[in-house]
Enzyme design. Structure first.
Site, PDB file in Angstrom:
ATOM      1  N   VAL A 100       1.840   7.149   0.270  1.00 59.47           N
ATOM      2  CA  VAL A 100       1.021   6.196   1.014  1.00 59.47           C
ATOM      3  C   VAL A 100      -0.382   6.166   0.434  1.00 59.47           C
ATOM      4  O   VAL A 100      -0.973   7.210   0.146  1.00 59.47           O
ATOM      5  CB  VAL A 100       0.968   6.590   2.510  1.00 59.47           C
ATOM      6  CG1 VAL A 100       0.024   5.694   3.280  1.00 59.47           C
ATOM      7  CG2 VAL A 100       2.362   6.545   3.111  1.00 59.47           C
ATOM      8  N   CYS A 101      -0.914   4.966   0.292  1.00 57.03           N
ATOM      9  CA  CYS A 101      -2.276   4.773  -0.203  1.00 57.03           C
ATOM     10  C   CYS A 101      -3.098   4.173   0.934  1.00 57.03           C
ATOM     11  O   CYS A 101      -2.979   2.994   1.240  1.00 57.03           O
ATOM     12  CB  CYS A 101      -2.264   3.832  -1.403  1.00 57.03           C
ATOM     13  SG  CYS A 101      -3.898   3.500  -2.064  1.00 57.03           S
ATOM     14  N   ILE A 102      -3.883   5.013   1.607  1.00 53.03           N
ATOM     15  CA  ILE A 102      -4.759   4.533   2.676  1.00 53.03           C
ATOM     16  C   ILE A 102      -6.176   5.001   2.395  1.00 53.03           C
ATOM     17  O   ILE A 102      -6.395   5.873   1.572  1.00 53.03           O
ATOM     18  CB  ILE A 102      -4.298   4.988   4.085  1.00 53.03           C
ATOM     19  CG1 ILE A 102      -4.138   6.499   4.144  1.00 53.03           C
ATOM     20  CG2 ILE A 102      -3.037   4.268   4.493  1.00 53.03           C
ATOM     21  CD1 ILE A 102      -3.811   7.024   5.520  1.00 53.03           C
ATOM     22  N   ASN A 128       0.801  -1.224   0.000  1.00 47.18           N
ATOM     23  CA  ASN A 128       0.000   0.000   0.000  1.00 47.18           C
ATOM     24  C   ASN A 128       0.833   1.273   0.000  1.00 47.18           C
ATOM     25  O   ASN A 128       0.342   2.351   0.335  1.00 47.18           O
ATOM     26  CB  ASN A 128      -0.972  -0.014   1.174  1.00 47.18           C
ATOM     27  CG  ASN A 128      -1.815  -1.270   1.179  1.00 47.18           C
ATOM     28  OD1 ASN A 128      -1.743  -2.050   2.119  1.00 47.18           O
ATOM     29  ND2 ASN A 128      -2.572  -1.515   0.130  1.00 47.18           N
ATOM     30  N   HIS A 151      -8.696   8.954   1.982  1.00 47.18           N
ATOM     31  CA  HIS A 151      -8.397   9.865   0.892  1.00 47.18           C
ATOM     32  C   HIS A 151      -9.566  10.812   0.686  1.00 47.18           C
ATOM     33  O   HIS A 151     -10.518  10.789   1.448  1.00 47.18           O
ATOM     34  CB  HIS A 151      -8.090   9.071  -0.373  1.00 47.18           C
ATOM     35  CG  HIS A 151      -6.736   8.450  -0.323  1.00 47.18           C
ATOM     36  ND1 HIS A 151      -5.578   9.180  -0.304  1.00 47.18           N
ATOM     37  CD2 HIS A 151      -6.351   7.163  -0.259  1.00 47.18           C
ATOM     38  CE1 HIS A 151      -4.547   8.376  -0.247  1.00 47.18           C
ATOM     39  NE2 HIS A 151      -4.984   7.136  -0.208  1.00 47.18           N
TER      40      HIS A 151
END
EC number: 2.3.2.23
Length: 168
Positions: A91-93, A84, A96
């Site tokens: 960072v991809c959480i 992720n 968003h």
């Protein structure tokens, strides 16, 4: 574009959040440059009993002018091998921008709202380190390793942990 009062309110909120965090929470915060309250240095301490245990991972958290109405972005500056985290460190959480997820992986209620704090964002990242989501990976190669080559995945994470310790 945010108005001057809105920028001051945003700056005041984020500055008060920086003073409330302690290393015992699993992370440390500080300004990258004291003259810019919109860029923070974040050090995430690898969560205990995970592959990242013992690591000290640096990141930059950048706040938009209209924070808290829009979320900050987080980019690791330390090496990070995780499904992720994009190869460039972003960072991809799930917290968003508001609205429906174009990929359909999360509900609108799981996305950004102004009630999120810096603490909740960083704790989400720490949780992400403990439990990768390989259903919608940002780093395809890391996700493949996570799913298919666990030994290779662990080796790459251990290398990142070692590198982070050398940077202290």
């Amino acid at each position: 574009m945010a108005t001057a009062p809105a920028r001051r309110a945003s700056s005041s909120r984020s500055s008060s959040e920086i003073s409330r965090t302690t290393p015992s929470m699993g992370f440390q915060l500080g300004f990258v440059d004291d003259s810019n309250v919109f860029e923070w240095q974040v050090t995430i301490i690898g969560p205990p009993e995970t592959l990242y245990d013992g690591g000290y991972f640096n990141a930059i958290m950048s706040f938009p002018q209209n924070y808290p109405n829009s979320p900050p972005t987080v980019r690791f500056t330390s090496e990070m091998w995780h499904p992720n985290v994009y190869p460039d460190g972003r960072v991809c959480i799930s917290i968003h921008p508001p609205g429906d997820d174009p990929n359909g992986y999360e509900l609108a209620s799981e996305r950004w709202t102004p009630v999120h704090t810096v603490e909740s964002i960083v704790l989400s990242i720490i949780s992400m380190l403990s439990s990768p989501n390989d259903e919608s990976p940002a780093n395809i190669e890391a996700a493949k390793d996570w799913r298919e080559k666990q030994d290779e995945f662990k080796k790459k994470v251990r290398r990142a942990v070692r590198k982070s310790q050398e940077m202290l």
